[in-house]
Write a protein that holds these residues in place. Structure first.
Motif, short mmCIF file in Angstrom:
data_model
loop_
_atom_site.label_atom_id
_atom_site.label_comp_id
_atom_site.label_asym_id
_atom_site.label_seq_id
_atom_site.Cartn_x
_atom_site.Cartn_y
_atom_site.Cartn_z
N GLU A 177 0.81 -1.22 0.00
CA GLU A 177 0.00 0.00 0.00
C GLU A 177 0.84 1.27 0.00
OE1 GLU A 177 -3.00 -0.28 3.03
OE2 GLU A 177 -3.95 -2.00 2.08
N PRO A 178 1.69 1.46 -1.00
CA PRO A 178 2.53 2.65 -1.01
C PRO A 178 1.73 3.92 -1.24
CG PRO A 178 2.69 1.48 -3.09
CD PRO A 178 1.88 0.60 -2.18
N ILE A 179 2.17 4.99 -0.60
CA ILE A 179 1.66 6.36 -0.82
C ILE A 179 0.17 6.46 -0.49
CG2 ILE A 179 1.54 8.33 -2.36
CD1 ILE A 179 3.66 6.87 -4.13
N SER A 180 -0.11 6.73 0.77
CA SER A 180 -1.51 6.91 1.15
C SER A 180 -2.06 8.19 0.52
CB SER A 180 -1.63 7.00 2.68
OG SER A 180 -1.30 8.30 3.12
N PRO A 181 -3.38 8.32 0.43
CA PRO A 181 -3.96 9.53 -0.16
C PRO A 181 -3.83 10.77 0.71
CG PRO A 181 -5.69 8.07 0.64
CD PRO A 181 -4.40 7.32 0.76
N TYR A 182 -3.27 10.63 1.92
CA TYR A 182 -3.12 11.76 2.80
C TYR A 182 -1.96 12.67 2.42
CZ TYR A 182 -5.94 8.73 5.86
OH TYR A 182 -6.91 7.91 6.37
N HIS A 183 -1.13 12.23 1.48
CA HIS A 183 0.12 12.93 1.22
C HIS A 183 0.14 13.52 -0.19
CE1 HIS A 183 1.44 11.58 5.11
NE2 HIS A 183 1.13 10.34 4.79
N ASP A 184 1.25 14.02 -0.62
CA ASP A 184 1.36 14.75 -1.88
C ASP A 184 1.40 13.76 -3.03
OD1 ASP A 184 1.87 16.44 -3.96
OD2 ASP A 184 3.62 17.41 -3.07
N THR A 185 0.23 13.29 -3.41
CA THR A 185 0.18 12.23 -4.42
C THR A 185 0.66 12.70 -5.78
OG1 THR A 185 -2.16 12.72 -4.83
CG2 THR A 185 -1.66 11.01 -3.21
N ASP A 186 0.44 13.97 -6.12
CA ASP A 186 0.91 14.47 -7.41
C ASP A 186 2.43 14.39 -7.52
OD1 ASP A 186 -1.66 14.99 -8.23
OD2 ASP A 186 -1.58 17.13 -7.75
N PHE A 187 3.11 14.63 -6.41
CA PHE A 187 4.57 14.54 -6.39
C PHE A 187 5.04 13.09 -6.27
CE2 PHE A 187 8.51 14.26 -3.91
CZ PHE A 187 9.37 15.04 -4.69
N LEU A 188 4.37 12.31 -5.44
CA LEU A 188 4.86 10.99 -5.09
C LEU A 188 4.50 9.91 -6.11
CD1 LEU A 188 4.07 11.11 -1.27
CD2 LEU A 188 6.34 11.11 -2.31
N ASN A 189 3.29 9.95 -6.66
CA ASN A 189 2.87 8.86 -7.53
C ASN A 189 3.81 8.60 -8.71
OD1 ASN A 189 0.69 8.24 -5.94
ND2 ASN A 189 -0.86 9.09 -7.31
N PRO A 190 4.34 9.65 -9.38
CA PRO A 190 5.25 9.38 -10.49
C PRO A 190 6.58 8.76 -10.06
CG PRO A 190 4.33 11.59 -10.66
CD PRO A 190 3.99 11.08 -9.29
N ARG A 191 6.84 8.73 -8.76
CA ARG A 191 8.09 8.16 -8.26
C ARG A 191 7.95 6.69 -7.85
NH1 ARG A 191 8.16 13.31 -8.23
NH2 ARG A 191 10.14 14.48 -8.23
N LEU A 192 6.73 6.16 -7.88
CA LEU A 192 6.52 4.80 -7.42
C LEU A 192 7.09 3.77 -8.40
CD1 LEU A 192 5.38 2.70 -5.50
CD2 LEU A 192 3.14 2.99 -6.60
N GLU A 193 6.66 3.82 -9.65
CA GLU A 193 7.13 2.81 -10.58
C GLU A 193 8.64 2.87 -10.82
OE1 GLU A 193 5.07 0.47 -14.09
OE2 GLU A 193 5.47 2.55 -14.68
N PRO A 194 9.25 4.05 -10.91
CA PRO A 194 10.72 4.05 -11.01
C PRO A 194 11.42 3.36 -9.85
CG PRO A 194 9.86 6.17 -11.70
CD PRO A 194 8.69 5.40 -11.15
N LEU A 195 10.89 3.50 -8.63
CA LEU A 195 11.48 2.79 -7.51
C LEU A 195 11.27 1.29 -7.67
CD1 LEU A 195 12.94 2.62 -4.84
CD2 LEU A 195 10.78 3.12 -3.66
#
Length: 445
Positions: A252-270
């Protein structure tokens, strides 16, 4: 884990000031290097994502479950049905499973037990807890009931060196525990999904990743390096183990409580960097990718970047209708990849049966949450609440600054209660919820 049940309400924890102390780790722009660790159609990848596949060191060996189109398949090519349970609370305790309403993360739960029992007795309790909570009779029961799979949530602290978490601890308690359960699983024909539930820094930003309340895994390059180091070590250790079904990289990476616009594009690269490190040592096991925002948002994914990938979504309290899974089914058909329901449940037996059956109509395997819990009907195995537990739970349900004014049970009373909990947690002393098992289309022996 459970994102929508009231009993497991996500909490944003602690002050933003905690982030300041981590500034030294936040080496902006520092590269994350894997070597630091010992349907048809097209669509654009998420911003910043690379679609280059990780190159395996060799062709996969025979004898492993693998992905083939939208299925997990056995070595003979037949479909492997994922019918599983998660071993929640075992290596990553959660407050609601202790009847704690305020102190929810593992470290907070440990603080409560240490305050009431004393540090020495608390350490003894946790050692016994991990020893007893999952044992061979649990796996034997699962086989007899018709389960095929267990999903094991892992905490980084049982595998990395506490003195230097950038390194693997070869004597870490987690290795022996996983080795043992894999032996039992093999003996009882159960496959195991290994799942990083608490990554270094915290990948979700809520209590169950045991972080500071923010998804620092995605902000701090050092935490990413540690995560990659851990996964490479897991893959190297278990590369030849056919009892391991797959590696579930981040829960469950990156809960909706945080800066999803910034964080979501960083998930698949990790994910790509972790997968590259795994493929350096293990060409054999499928890799499972969890979506963002409680594992519901598949919009973060581009085309598959490895030829042995699967994807997982989690849903709780959803309507048992096709619309709840249609986007995931579309994704699976578009890219020719398996999907599976990695967590669900925590409701009624009637709902379990309907939601499970709906997923099965689309060929989606499942792993319900969770196998064992304290005084609960929404679980396979219920632990009887011992006498005196409410006094402990009262401290877990009150802010720490109120503890001094609260009536405190004696340490002898606390020890007796903790000992009773350990005894009650043994499979032979717990209660099987037969209606729950039946709701999964299985039969409790």
């Amino acid at each position: 884990m459970v994102s929508t049940t009231l009993s497991r309400l996500k909490t944003r924890s602690r002050s933003g000031a905690l982030l300041a102390g981590l500034a030294a780790l936040m080496l902006a722009g520092a590269p994350v290097r894997a070597q630091d660790g010992a349907g048809v159609g097209t669509s654009p990848a998420p911003a910043g994502a690379s679609t280059q596949a990780a190159a395996p060191i060799a062709s996969p060996a025979a004898g492993f479950i693998r992905t083939e189109g939208t299925r997990f398949v056995r070595p003979d090519g037949s479909t492997f049905p994922v019918r599983g349970m998660s071993f929640g609370n075992w290596l990553l305790p959660e407050g609601y499973m202790f009847k704690f309403k305020v102190h929810r993360s593992p470290r907070e739960i440990e603080d409560v037990i240490s305050c009431l029992a004393g540090p020495e007795e608390a350490a003894r309790f946790w050692k016994a807890f991990r020893e007893v909570y999952i044992q061979e009779p649990d796996l034997a029961f699962m086989q007899a009931a018709g389960f095929t799979t267990v999903r094991i949530p892992l905490h980084w602290k049982f595998f990395l060196d506490p003195a230097d978490p950038s390194k693997i601890d070869p004597t870490g308690e987690g290795w022996a525990l996983i080795d043992r359960v894999l032996g039992w699983a093999k003996a009882h024909d159960i496959k195991v999904i290994l799942d990083i539930h608490a990554a270094p820094g915290g990948q979700t930003g809520v209590n169950h990743d045991d972080g500071v309340g923010y998804p620092l895994t995605f902000y701090v390059p050092e935490f990413q390096r540690r995560t990659i180091t851990l996964w490479r070590a897991i893959a190297e250790r278990y590369r030849d183990n056919t009892t391991v079904l797959a590696y579930d990289l981040l829960n469950e990476p990156i809960s909706p409580y945080h800066d999803t616009d910034f964080l979501n594009p960083r998930l698949e690269p990790l994910y790509q960097k972790i997968a590259a490190a795994i493929r350096e040592v293990d060409p054999n096991h499928p890799i499972i990718l969890a979506a963002a925002q409680w594992s519901t948002n598949f919009g973060v994914f581009g085309p598959p970047f490895d030829d042995n990938l699967a994807y997982t979504y989690h849903k709780f309290w959803a309507s048992p209708e096709r619309r709840e899974v249609q986007d995931y089914v579309n994704f699976a058909n578009r890219w020719g990849v398996p999907i599976f329901l990695g967590e669900t449940g925590e409701l009624t037996d009637e709902w379990n049966a309907k939601y499970r059956a709906m997923n099965e109509r689309f060929g989606i395997g499942w792993s319900f949450w969770t196998f064992k819990n304290l005084d609960s009907r929404s679980t396979v195995v219920s632990i009887t609440k011992p006498e005196g537990w409410d006094a402990i739970a009262a401290f877990g349900s009150a802010p720490r600054d109120e503890w001094d004014a609260m009536p405190k049970p004696s340490r002898d009373q606390v020890k007796a209660t903790l000992d009773a909990y350990i005894e009650n947690a043994k499979f032979a002393n717990a209660t099987v919820n037969r209606g729950y098992v039946a709701s999964l289309g299985l039969t409790a022996p």
